[in-house]
Design an enzyme around this catalytic site. Sequence first.
Site, PDB file in Angstrom:
ATOM      1  N   HIS A 204       0.844  -1.202   0.000  1.00 26.86           N
ATOM      2  CA  HIS A 204       0.000   0.000   0.000  1.00 26.86           C
ATOM      3  C   HIS A 204       0.884   1.259   0.000  1.00 26.86           C
ATOM      4  O   HIS A 204       0.619   2.213  -0.730  1.00 26.86           O
ATOM      5  CB  HIS A 204      -0.885   0.048   1.254  1.00 26.86           C
ATOM      6  CG  HIS A 204      -1.914  -1.049   1.347  1.00 26.86           C
ATOM      7  ND1 HIS A 204      -2.058  -1.840   2.452  1.00 26.86           N
ATOM      8  CD2 HIS A 204      -2.862  -1.466   0.467  1.00 26.86           C
ATOM      9  CE1 HIS A 204      -3.051  -2.699   2.258  1.00 26.86           C
ATOM     10  NE2 HIS A 204      -3.548  -2.504   1.055  1.00 26.86           N
TER      11      HIS A 204
ATOM     12  N   ARG B 153      -2.282  -6.276  -8.380  1.00 26.31           N
ATOM     13  CA  ARG B 153      -1.208  -7.244  -8.153  1.00 26.31           C
ATOM     14  C   ARG B 153      -1.214  -8.351  -9.209  1.00 26.31           C
ATOM     15  O   ARG B 153      -0.220  -8.651  -9.814  1.00 26.31           O
ATOM     16  CB  ARG B 153      -1.326  -7.881  -6.760  1.00 26.31           C
ATOM     17  CG  ARG B 153      -0.892  -6.972  -5.654  1.00 26.31           C
ATOM     18  CD  ARG B 153      -1.416  -7.436  -4.325  1.00 26.31           C
ATOM     19  NE  ARG B 153      -2.865  -7.310  -4.290  1.00 26.31           N
ATOM     20  CZ  ARG B 153      -3.610  -7.465  -3.215  1.00 26.31           C
ATOM     21  NH1 ARG B 153      -3.041  -7.778  -2.072  1.00 26.31           N
ATOM     22  NH2 ARG B 153      -4.912  -7.322  -3.252  1.00 26.31           N
TER      23      ARG B 153
HETATM   24  P1  ADP Z   1      -9.693  -3.620  -0.371  1.00 23.73           P
HETATM   25  O1  ADP Z   1      -9.748  -2.131  -0.513  1.00 23.73           O
HETATM   26  O2  ADP Z   1     -10.049  -4.315  -1.647  1.00 23.73           O
HETATM   27  O3  ADP Z   1     -10.412  -4.133   0.837  1.00 23.73           O
HETATM   28  P2  ADP Z   1      -6.930  -3.362   0.466  1.00 23.73           P
HETATM   29  O4  ADP Z   1      -7.228  -2.347   1.480  1.00 23.73           O
HETATM   30  O5  ADP Z   1      -6.013  -4.465   0.892  1.00 23.73           O
HETATM   31  O6  ADP Z   1      -8.185  -4.067  -0.145  1.00 23.73           O
HETATM   32  O7  ADP Z   1      -6.255  -2.695  -0.796  1.00 23.73           O
HETATM   33  C1  ADP Z   1      -6.561  -1.434  -1.310  1.00 23.73           C
HETATM   34  C2  ADP Z   1      -5.999  -1.347  -2.714  1.00 23.73           C
HETATM   35  O8  ADP Z   1      -4.591  -1.552  -2.688  1.00 23.73           O
HETATM   36  C3  ADP Z   1      -6.550  -2.396  -3.688  1.00 23.73           C
HETATM   37  O9  ADP Z   1      -6.670  -1.797  -4.954  1.00 23.73           O
HETATM   38  C4  ADP Z   1      -5.483  -3.461  -3.713  1.00 23.73           C
HETATM   39  O10 ADP Z   1      -5.486  -4.175  -4.937  1.00 23.73           O
HETATM   40  C5  ADP Z   1      -4.239  -2.611  -3.557  1.00 23.73           C
HETATM   41  N1  ADP Z   1      -3.139  -3.383  -2.965  1.00 23.73           N
HETATM   42  C6  ADP Z   1      -3.166  -4.168  -1.870  1.00 23.73           C
HETATM   43  N2  ADP Z   1      -1.963  -4.728  -1.632  1.00 23.73           N
HETATM   44  C7  ADP Z   1      -1.144  -4.291  -2.637  1.00 23.73           C
HETATM   45  C8  ADP Z   1       0.237  -4.538  -2.985  1.00 23.73           C
HETATM   46  N3  ADP Z   1       0.989  -5.374  -2.273  1.00 23.73           N
HETATM   47  N4  ADP Z   1       0.722  -3.905  -4.053  1.00 23.73           N
HETATM   48  C9  ADP Z   1      -0.070  -3.089  -4.802  1.00 23.73           C
HETATM   49  N5  ADP Z   1      -1.361  -2.823  -4.554  1.00 23.73           N
HETATM   50  C10 ADP Z   1      -1.901  -3.413  -3.477  1.00 23.73           C
END
Ligand code: ADP
Length: 162
Positions: A17, A90
């Site tokens: 993130h 990802r």
């Molecule tokens: P969500 O919002 O779907 O509940 P997250 O909070 O984990 O999931 O992720 C927020 C955003 O960040 C999503 O678009 C997710 O694909 C992206 N994301 C999560 N982990 C990574 C990572 N390791 N690298 C790049 N983007 C990521």
Amino acid sequence: MKRAIYPGSFDPMTYGHLDIIKRAARNFDEVIVSVLDNKAKNPLFSVEERVKILEEATKDIPNVKIDSFSGLLIDYAKRIDVPVSVRGLRAITDFEYELQIAQTNSKLSHGKLDTVFFTASLEYSYLSSSGVKEIACFGGDLSECVPEFVAELLYAKYNQKR
Ligand code: ADP
């Protein structure tokens, strides 16, 4: 001024993130990282805790602001007058899910909310909040997944639960 929202659960924020936040901050004048208050997901960290983690991790990036919201992203985006949502990709599994959300948001907002995707950096593309929680639950090494203070918070949560 080019502004974007990076919405997500961030339960908790990982280096994946943080990488997207930094790259978005280089491409937009202001990035509002906003924690979605989605009780249905039964999060490990409260919204307040997730906001604090993001604030601490981004304190040295001046054009990043942290916020939270509940309800539909398009309503929140309209309220704060931001036309772009940032998301990370990802793998192909993310793509299918994210494409559908992006198209739904475009349709519901009558084209007023666009989604910009950043592809995950190679070194973080395996990282997910759920994977990080699983490692933490068994006391594993989180040094390549989250900042140290987040690892401490994770271990503390799971120690509480034991
Ligand atoms: P969500 O919002 O779907 O509940 P997250 O909070 O984990 O999931 O992720 C927020 C955003 O960040 C999503 O678009 C997710 O694909 C992206 N994301 C999560 N982990 C990574 C990572 N390791 N690298 C790049 N983007 C990521």
